[in-house]
Structure formats: C-alpha cells, structure tokens
Design an enzyme around this catalytic site. Structure first.
Site, PDB file in Angstrom:
ATOM      1  N   VAL A 222      25.656 -17.882  -7.820  1.00 35.30           N
ATOM      2  CA  VAL A 222      24.255 -18.308  -7.778  1.00 35.30           C
ATOM      3  C   VAL A 222      23.789 -18.783  -9.160  1.00 35.30           C
ATOM      4  O   VAL A 222      22.821 -19.517  -9.282  1.00 35.30           O
ATOM      5  CB  VAL A 222      23.340 -17.138  -7.306  1.00 35.30           C
ATOM      6  CG1 VAL A 222      21.921 -17.597  -7.076  1.00 35.30           C
ATOM      7  CG2 VAL A 222      23.884 -16.517  -6.024  1.00 35.30           C
TER       8      VAL A 222
ATOM      9  N   HIS B 111      23.101 -29.251  -7.269  1.00 38.87           N
ATOM     10  CA  HIS B 111      21.807 -28.565  -7.289  1.00 38.87           C
ATOM     11  C   HIS B 111      21.041 -29.088  -8.492  1.00 38.87           C
ATOM     12  O   HIS B 111      21.118 -28.557  -9.576  1.00 38.87           O
ATOM     13  CB  HIS B 111      22.041 -27.056  -7.393  1.00 38.87           C
ATOM     14  CG  HIS B 111      20.783 -26.252  -7.381  1.00 38.87           C
ATOM     15  ND1 HIS B 111      19.808 -26.403  -6.419  1.00 38.87           N
ATOM     16  CD2 HIS B 111      20.340 -25.280  -8.213  1.00 38.87           C
ATOM     17  CE1 HIS B 111      18.818 -25.550  -6.672  1.00 38.87           C
ATOM     18  NE2 HIS B 111      19.115 -24.865  -7.754  1.00 38.87           N
TER      19      HIS B 111
HETATM   20  C1  LAC Z   1      15.812 -22.993  -8.262  1.00 40.17           C
HETATM   21  C2  LAC Z   1      16.688 -22.438  -9.325  1.00 40.17           C
HETATM   22  C3  LAC Z   1      16.796 -20.967  -9.208  1.00 40.17           C
HETATM   23  O1  LAC Z   1      16.168 -24.010  -7.665  1.00 40.17           O
HETATM   24  O2  LAC Z   1      17.940 -23.025  -9.324  1.00 40.17           O
HETATM   25  O3  LAC Z   1      14.744 -22.416  -8.020  1.00 40.17           O
END
Ligand code: LAC
Length: 305
Positions: free
Chosen positions: A115, A172
């Site tokens: 994570v 991400h």
């Molecule tokens: C988010 C971080 C925790 O997207 O990556 O909130």
C-alpha cells in the site's frame, strides 16, 4: 479465515486495516508491527478490546519487531518513510527495502499486499527484494481509485453507489486511467446518463482524489477508503473468491507491457494473483494506459535498490 495476517505500519492506514481485518475475522491473529515503541501495542490492545462489542474473536497483537509476525500467510505493507526535504528517491527506496527484507526473512511464504507510496515503485522494490513470484506481490491502488470514481459517479447520476460498476487502471497517480467505455449503471453505459463534460470533471476529480483529501487534512492523507480497499483485496484472497479487481500487478506481456507494476484487472484468489485479465480497451484508453506505464518505468529507473 487465515491463521495470521500481519500489517506493517500502525499509522492511520495500517491501524484502520487491522481493525477492519479483525471485524471481518479474516484471521485468527492480526499482528501490527511498527518501529514506534508502544504505538502498535497500544492500538492493538484497544482494537482487541472492541471484539466483545463488535463480535469478533480475532486477537490483535502489536509489536516493534517481526518475530511475532513469523509465519504470516498474508502481509499488508502500509509502512514507509515519507519523503522529506533532502531525501532522494534512492533513500526512500532503501529505507523501504529494509522493511521488506524483514518480511522475506520472517514471512517467506506470505502473499504481500503493498500500500506504501509511491505505490507502483514500492511494489517493484518488494518483488525485487523478496524474490517472491508475481502471484504473491500485489499493490492496492485501483480499488481505491475506482471507489472514488464510483462515489462521484453515483452522486452525479443520483443512484446508489452499488449500481455503479467501473474500473480504474494504470499507475496510482496523475496518469491513472478510468475506463469510461466499461463503466455502467446497472448495466447501462454511463455515457447514456452523463454528458462528456461531467464525465471529464469526474475523471479529473478521481485523479486528484488523494490530493483533495490531503488539501483538507494538511498534515495527513486518506485512510478510511484506502483501508477499505485493502481489506476488499484481502477478503478476496482469504475467502478464495476469484474476484476481478483492479490491482497493481507485475505485467509480463499483458496489454503489451512488461517488466513493471501497473494497475490492471486482476483475479484474486487464495494463491494471490490468479490471472491478469485482458479486456478490449478503447483506443484512447489503451494509449493512456501505455503513457501511465511509461511514467511508472521512469520512476523505477530513477531508483536504485
Ligand atoms: C491516496 C493516497 C493514500 O490516494 O495514495 O489517497
């Protein structure tokens, strides 16, 4: 239920993951490991004592070293050192690699759900350092990004979040790829219910989802939705559900990409990553996924471990 799940990091994300795992009784024992003296012990004791009220028998245990974590079948890594001024990406990767080395030593058979940010790079560091196969090193990002996307869409369409089916792929970050072409509201393509401008706005807000929360909190980042996302992945694995979820996985030719972690549709079951499912993408989505993967590649190249 598993015998033991370890959560590395007793901060907001780690502690909330531990609590949710216990509430769902996904393991007999949930171990929280953190370097801060007393923090995992105190939080674990507090969580364990919520069992009689919430109705779970999972034992939550806190520790400052990995001895108690030995033999865990699944490990969630939320820890990491946030990048401070003056710290290079290499410093960051080295510190995080140190954490992962402990896992290799004490939990050599575990499935690892990563994570820690920068997510895609941290997944790669974890895979490199442990030498675990790709089935056992999976990253959480897509489920969170998709949850944000679904929440915003449900709000705009004014329907239940349960009726929104969607998937966000890619890295991400700013280049994540919400798949509009595959987003439906109870089976109805979303483009029939929302105009392009609204959809574009929602895509942008999804990309900025983490930053929007940091903007409010100022000294912290999101943890309720991130922990829920992790636990959904863990549940799919523990209960051998074969769920199809967007996760960061090590690609080996899928979508024409190899040698990196990127968000793709993944089937999760008891062995971890069972399969990366290749689906037809719209031309712009395929191009966006490639661009996103290139960015992950650049970040990986900037790090030496
Ligand atoms: C988010 C971080 C925790 O997207 O990556 O909130």
């Amino acid at each position: 239920m598993l015998n033991k799940i370890t959560v590395v990091g007793a901060g907001n994300v780690g502690a909330t993951v531990a609590q949710r795992l216990a509430e769902q009784e996904l393991a007999r024992t949930v171990v929280m490991v953190d370097v801060v003296e007393g923090l995992p012990q105190g939080k674990a004791l507090d969580q364990w004592q919520s069992g009689p009220i919430e109705g779970f028998d999972t034992r939550v245990v806190g520790a400052n070293d990995y001895g108690v974590a030995a033999g865990s079948e699944l490990v969630v890594v939320t820890a990491g050192i946030a990048r401070k001024p003056g710290m290079s990406r290499d410093d960051l990767a080295r510190t995080n690699a140190g954490i992962v080395k402990q896992l290799k030593q004490h939990c050599s058979q575990a499935i690892v759900v990563v994570v820690s940010n920068p997510l895609d790079v941290m997944c790669w560091v974890t895979k490199q350092v442990t030498g675990f196969p790709r089935e056992r090193v999976i990253g959480m990002a897509g489920v969170l990004d998709t949850a944000r996307f679904r929440a915003f869409l449900a709000d705009a369409v004014r329907v239940s979040v349960e009726d929104i089916d969607a998937m966000v792929l890619g890295g991400h970050g700013d280049t994540m790829v919400p798949l509009i072409s595959h987003t439906t509201v109870s089976g109805i393509p979303v483009a029939q219910l929302l105009d392009r401008a609204t959809l574009d706005q929602i895509v942008q807000r999804t990309r900025d989802g983490g930053a929007e929360i940091v903007g409010h909190l100022k000294t912290g980042s999101a943890f309720y939705a991130p922990s829920a996302a992790v636990v959904q992945m863990v549940e799919a694995i523990v209960r051998d559900k074969h769920r199809l979820l967007p996760c960061a996985a090590w690609v080996e030719g899928e979508y024409g990409l190899s040698g990196m972690y990127v968000g793709v549709p993944c089937k999760l079951a008891r062995g971890g990553l069972e399969q990366i499912v290749e689906i037809e993408l719209a031309a712009d989505e395929r191009a966006a996924l490639r661009k996103s993967a290139e960015q992950v590649n650049e970040s990986m190249a900037a790090v030496k471990i």
